[in-house]
Design a protein around this motif. Structure first.
Motif, mmCIF file in Angstrom:
data_model
loop_
_atom_site.group_PDB
_atom_site.id
_atom_site.type_symbol
_atom_site.label_atom_id
_atom_site.label_comp_id
_atom_site.label_asym_id
_atom_site.label_seq_id
_atom_site.Cartn_x
_atom_site.Cartn_y
_atom_site.Cartn_z
ATOM 1 N N LYS A 142 -2.957 0.578 9.371
ATOM 2 C CA LYS A 142 -3.081 -0.621 9.541
ATOM 3 C C LYS A 142 -2.716 -1.189 7.853
ATOM 4 C CE LYS A 142 -5.477 -1.628 13.573
ATOM 5 N NZ LYS A 142 -6.639 -2.073 14.271
ATOM 6 N N VAL A 143 -3.193 -0.411 7.101
ATOM 7 C CA VAL A 143 -3.014 -0.740 5.670
ATOM 8 C C VAL A 143 -1.754 -0.582 5.234
ATOM 9 C CG1 VAL A 143 -3.714 0.083 3.284
ATOM 10 C CG2 VAL A 143 -5.503 -0.113 4.849
ATOM 11 N N PHE A 144 -0.952 0.304 5.746
ATOM 12 C CA PHE A 144 0.296 0.643 5.567
ATOM 13 C C PHE A 144 1.191 -0.550 6.134
ATOM 14 C CE2 PHE A 144 4.321 2.688 6.865
ATOM 15 C CZ PHE A 144 4.772 2.880 5.409
ATOM 16 N N GLU A 145 0.811 -0.823 7.302
ATOM 17 C CA GLU A 145 1.723 -2.018 7.845
ATOM 18 C C GLU A 145 1.695 -3.217 6.846
ATOM 19 O OE1 GLU A 145 -0.111 -3.032 11.656
ATOM 20 O OE2 GLU A 145 0.574 -1.453 12.517
ATOM 21 N N HIS A 146 0.333 -3.513 6.060
ATOM 22 C CA HIS A 146 0.287 -4.716 5.147
ATOM 23 C C HIS A 146 0.833 -4.382 3.749
ATOM 24 C CE1 HIS A 146 -1.566 -7.551 8.068
ATOM 25 N NE2 HIS A 146 -1.869 -6.736 8.498
ATOM 26 N N PHE A 147 0.798 -3.050 3.535
ATOM 27 C CA PHE A 147 1.269 -2.621 2.040
ATOM 28 C C PHE A 147 2.310 -1.381 2.456
ATOM 29 C CE2 PHE A 147 -2.922 -4.477 1.448
ATOM 30 C CZ PHE A 147 -2.817 -5.474 0.601
ATOM 31 N N PRO A 148 3.137 -1.739 2.878
ATOM 32 C CA PRO A 148 4.274 -0.628 2.965
ATOM 33 C C PRO A 148 4.565 0.305 1.790
ATOM 34 C CG PRO A 148 4.936 -2.482 3.966
ATOM 35 C CD PRO A 148 3.773 -2.834 3.210
ATOM 36 N N TYR A 149 3.876 1.359 1.298
ATOM 37 C CA TYR A 149 4.102 2.057 0.302
ATOM 38 C C TYR A 149 4.082 3.502 0.524
ATOM 39 C CZ TYR A 149 4.088 3.341 -4.718
ATOM 40 O OH TYR A 149 4.289 3.434 -5.928
ATOM 41 N N PRO A 150 4.936 4.336 0.289
ATOM 42 C CA PRO A 150 4.700 5.734 0.371
ATOM 43 C C PRO A 150 3.577 6.323 0.356
ATOM 44 C CG PRO A 150 6.911 5.270 -0.536
ATOM 45 C CD PRO A 150 5.955 4.213 -1.003
ATOM 46 N N ILE A 151 2.726 6.499 -0.517
ATOM 47 C CA ILE A 151 1.654 7.231 -0.864
ATOM 48 C C ILE A 151 0.522 6.150 -1.271
ATOM 49 C CG2 ILE A 151 0.307 9.089 -1.922
ATOM 50 C CD1 ILE A 151 3.118 10.236 -2.562
ATOM 51 N N LEU A 152 -0.504 5.952 -0.595
ATOM 52 C CA LEU A 152 -1.708 5.216 -0.958
ATOM 53 C C LEU A 152 -3.116 5.816 -1.042
ATOM 54 C CD1 LEU A 152 -0.851 2.029 1.027
ATOM 55 C CD2 LEU A 152 -0.620 2.051 -1.308
ATOM 56 N N ARG A 153 -3.929 5.568 -2.020
ATOM 57 C CA ARG A 153 -4.951 6.040 -2.142
ATOM 58 C C ARG A 153 -6.071 4.921 -1.629
ATOM 59 N NH1 ARG A 153 -4.902 8.822 -6.240
ATOM 60 N NH2 ARG A 153 -5.146 11.027 -5.109
ATOM 61 N N ILE A 154 -6.883 4.966 -0.659
ATOM 62 C CA ILE A 154 -7.663 4.035 -0.324
ATOM 63 C C ILE A 154 -9.179 4.380 -0.455
ATOM 64 C CG2 ILE A 154 -8.406 2.733 1.781
ATOM 65 C CD1 ILE A 154 -5.673 3.562 3.096
ATOM 66 N N THR A 155 -9.987 3.612 -1.112
ATOM 67 C CA THR A 155 -11.382 3.724 -1.631
ATOM 68 C C THR A 155 -12.066 3.051 -0.747
ATOM 69 O OG1 THR A 155 -10.518 4.487 -3.768
ATOM 70 C CG2 THR A 155 -12.928 3.935 -3.480
ATOM 71 N N LEU A 156 -13.175 3.540 -0.094
ATOM 72 C CA LEU A 156 -14.204 2.810 0.556
ATOM 73 C C LEU A 156 -15.488 2.963 0.109
ATOM 74 C CD1 LEU A 156 -12.984 4.559 4.173
ATOM 75 C CD2 LEU A 156 -11.992 2.471 3.175
ATOM 76 N N ASN A 157 -16.225 1.736 0.262
ATOM 77 C CA ASN A 157 -17.550 1.935 -0.395
ATOM 78 C C ASN A 157 -18.395 1.326 0.816
ATOM 79 O OD1 ASN A 157 -17.397 -0.845 -0.437
ATOM 80 N ND2 ASN A 157 -17.958 -0.980 -2.743
ATOM 81 N N ASN A 159 -21.682 -1.182 1.760
ATOM 82 C CA ASN A 159 -22.378 -2.249 1.247
ATOM 83 C C ASN A 159 -22.715 -2.943 2.508
ATOM 84 O OD1 ASN A 159 -23.678 -4.417 -0.274
ATOM 85 N ND2 ASN A 159 -21.863 -5.345 -0.807
ATOM 86 N N GLY A 160 -23.850 -2.374 3.096
ATOM 87 C CA GLY A 160 -24.012 -2.926 4.279
ATOM 88 C C GLY A 160 -23.270 -2.654 5.608
ATOM 89 N N GLY A 161 -22.343 -2.075 5.258
ATOM 90 C CA GLY A 161 -21.129 -1.515 6.271
ATOM 91 C C GLY A 161 -19.878 -1.119 5.396
ATOM 92 N N TRP A 162 -19.219 -0.369 5.943
ATOM 93 C CA TRP A 162 -17.952 0.240 5.070
ATOM 94 C C TRP A 162 -16.953 -0.698 4.892
ATOM 95 C CZ3 TRP A 162 -18.557 4.638 2.600
ATOM 96 C CH2 TRP A 162 -19.152 5.473 2.968
ATOM 97 N N GLN A 163 -16.353 -0.916 3.683
ATOM 98 C CA GLN A 163 -15.445 -2.013 3.263
ATOM 99 C C GLN A 163 -14.547 -1.129 2.405
ATOM 100 O OE1 GLN A 163 -17.975 -4.571 1.135
ATOM 101 N NE2 GLN A 163 -18.717 -5.586 2.827
ATOM 102 N N VAL A 164 -13.181 -1.787 2.348
ATOM 103 C CA VAL A 164 -12.216 -1.227 1.474
ATOM 104 C C VAL A 164 -12.579 -1.619 0.155
ATOM 105 C CG1 VAL A 164 -9.777 -1.236 1.200
ATOM 106 C CG2 VAL A 164 -10.597 -1.369 3.300
ATOM 107 N N GLN A 165 -12.669 -0.981 -0.864
ATOM 108 C CA GLN A 165 -12.876 -1.355 -2.116
ATOM 109 C C GLN A 165 -11.460 -1.426 -2.963
ATOM 110 O OE1 GLN A 165 -15.208 1.468 -4.557
ATOM 111 N NE2 GLN A 165 -15.793 -0.019 -5.879
ATOM 112 N N ALA A 166 -10.961 -0.354 -2.749
ATOM 113 C CA ALA A 166 -9.378 -0.638 -3.505
ATOM 114 C C ALA A 166 -8.519 0.242 -2.596
ATOM 115 C CB ALA A 166 -9.550 0.412 -4.778
ATOM 116 N N ILE A 167 -7.195 -0.338 -2.908
ATOM 117 C CA ILE A 167 -5.992 0.304 -2.535
ATOM 118 C C ILE A 167 -4.867 0.552 -3.732
ATOM 119 C CG2 ILE A 167 -3.919 0.313 -1.017
ATOM 120 C CD1 ILE A 167 -5.686 -1.737 0.728
ATOM 121 N N ASP A 168 -4.740 1.744 -3.935
ATOM 122 C CA ASP A 168 -3.827 2.432 -5.461
ATOM 123 C C ASP A 168 -2.533 2.828 -4.684
ATOM 124 O OD1 ASP A 168 -5.795 1.351 -7.381
ATOM 125 O OD2 ASP A 168 -7.076 2.755 -6.194
ATOM 126 N N ALA A 169 -1.587 2.605 -5.552
ATOM 127 C CA ALA A 169 -0.115 3.217 -5.445
ATOM 128 C C ALA A 169 -0.340 4.571 -5.902
ATOM 129 C CB ALA A 169 0.925 2.453 -5.819
#
Length: 503
Positions: A142-157, A159-169
């Protein structure tokens, strides 16, 4: 169909096991030195696909210019300039994420994640929407559908529940040996399956994608109807292909999109409609129609302003509950309560007295801050009039479920529906047809199903469905296969008009 071309900085960088004939350097790309086999096989559509694997996509780098030039040449490129700009600024990334209701959060809060310290971030790498960590596959896609990029590093933290903290190329040259192998496999899969070439076939004039959801319990069209749409399309020179939500990035392959899965704003069908419209495809139903028809509050206000004959309706607000009693007094009992975005009679309740009203309000206000209260009009059946480009194309009577007041009755394990009768449109009362046409002209020229109650020679519009059902043996009960040809012919008309406008 379009072909895939991979652009890299230098041939020395290429150690992937994909067909090397697909690979060219940026200098070759800049000089239009495309592989002969791709240029020769581009077919009736000259639009090529470009996977930009240059080492850097920073602003004004070679990778940046590769995507910029590809877009200028009319190629479909990944990553696009828009994606590069979004990923270069985390505030834009988070802005995009904020407009994805229930999309990422729903996935994030339902993972069976390993036992980890809540404050410790989780890092995962996505290759074209795939990840080696199976528990995060849905999120990566689903992240790729919104940010179509070959390689993405997704960071989760946490904070009361899992959240997407950062998406880096991530650049391909930064991968270790194991990651490089995973990337190569994902690239093989992506280039060969997601952007696959269709087998040689009859030279059709247009390509139409029909979006379906194989897991849907109450789809707008059954398998038999889908086959009839495909056959009707081919008879008119339209090559129809069933696609699913996995085919989001393939939309530019097609000339049109026909949505045959239930639509809602937070459903993938709406994102498909938006992307298809941006790509210039003919879309039925278009995103504006989905936006307007799936919200009963909008329709109620639209009908009131434009004097469309409809049941007396009030909007109830959770913030103004002191006004509810006065509105209910006008409607009287029994009355009907509705959530704004319900479908197939879900979120619709009939209440007979004050106690039932209070209980229903308590339940439904938990789902929506606005509700509709509507006068109850009894009829043995609802008319369903199919309207396409302001013209009626079919008419059905949907009868209520036995001993129930709706055409659908949702049980614990099954959904019951009433009987139906299909008639020629010329046998339908004039007031019903006129009400259907008048109401849909306020929405657009797409394909709509209008539910109408006929009482004392008056047609009362209940709602407009942007994605009406077409099931084999039901809506086609009178016109048969011709109904499918009528709908496919409208696609043909619009696709020809679009082609002539572009040319």
């Amino acid at each position: 169909m379009p072909n895939t071309m991979i652009v890299i900085d230098s041939q020395a960088d290429w150690e992937c096991h994909l067909n090397p004939e697909q690979v060219i350097t940026f200098e070759q790309f800049l000089a239009h030195q495309y592989p002969i086999n791709l240029t020769a096989k581009a077919g009736k559509k000259s639009r090529l696909r470009v996977i930009n694997l240059c080492k850097s996509h920073a602003y004004l780098s070679l990778g940046y210019y590769c995507s910029l030039i590809a877009e200028a040449r009319g190629h479909n490129v990944i990553p696009s300039i828009s994606t590069l700009n979004d990923l270069s600024q985390q505030e834009l990334t988070h802005l995009t994420l904020s407009f994805m209701p229930k999309l990422l959060s729903k996935a994030a809060f339902n993972w069976q994640v390993p036992d980890v310290t809540p404050l410790m971030p989780i890092h995962l790498v996505s290759y074209f929407g795939r990840t080696a960590q199976s528990e995060y596959e849905e999120l990566a896609r689903k992240v790729f559908e919104h940010f179509p990029y070959p390689i993405l590093r997704i960071t989760l933290n946490f904070n009361g529940g899992w959240q997407v903290q950062a998406i880096d190329a991530v650049s391909p040259d930064s991968l270790n040996e194991r990651e490089a192998e995973e990337f190569a496999d994902a690239l093989d899969n992506f280039s060969g399956k997601v952007w696959r070439k269709k087998p040689a076939s009859k030279n059709y004039r247009f390509d139409l994608a029909i979006l379906v959801d194989p897991q849907e319990k109450l789809p707008p069209s059954d398998n038999s109807a889908l086959k009839k749409f495909i056959a009707a399309g081919k008879s008119l020179g339209i090559d129809c292909e069933l696609i699913t939500q996995q085919d989001y990035l393939r939309l530019p392959e097609f000339d049109g999109l026909f949505i045959r899965t239930t639509t809602s704003i937070d459903n993938f069908s709406y994102r498909f409609a938006k992307k298809a419209e941006l790509e210039g495809l003919v879309v039925i139903d278009d995103p504006t129609s989905i936006l307007h028809c799936t919200n009963k509050v909008y329709l109620a206000d639209l009908f009131a302003v434009n004097k469309v004959n409809a049941p007396k309706t009030f909007i109830l607000s959770i913030a103004e509950q002191d006004q509810i009693d006065s509105k209910v007094a006008i409607l009287g009992y029994p009355l009907v309560l509705k959530i704004p975005d319900g479908a197939f009679s879900i979120g619709v309740e009939k209440v007979k007295n004050k106690t039932e009203l209070d209980n229903a309000l308590q339940r439904l206000f938990q789902r929506s801050s606005l509700l509709l209260a509507q006068e109850y009009l009894y009829t043995e059946f609802d008319w369903r009039i199919g309207i396409l480009n302001h013209k009626p194309i079919y008419a059905c009577k949907y009868f209520m479920v036995r001993n129930h007041w709706q055409i659908y009755q949702h049980g614990k394990s099954r959904v019951a529906s009433g009987n139906f009768t299909t008639l020629p449109t010329f046998e339908v009362p004039k007031v019903v047809i006129e009400a259907a046409i008048k109401s849909t002209k306020l929405i657009g020229d797409g394909f709509y199903g209008v539910d109408i109650k006929e009482i004392n020679n008056q047609g009362y519009v209940i709602e407009i469905n942007d994605n009406p059902s077409i099931d084999s043996g039901v809506e086609d009960g009178y016109s048969g296969d011709e109904l499918y040809r009528i709908i496919m012919n409208e696609f043909l008309r619009k696709m020809e008009r679009r082609k002539n406008t572009v040319n």
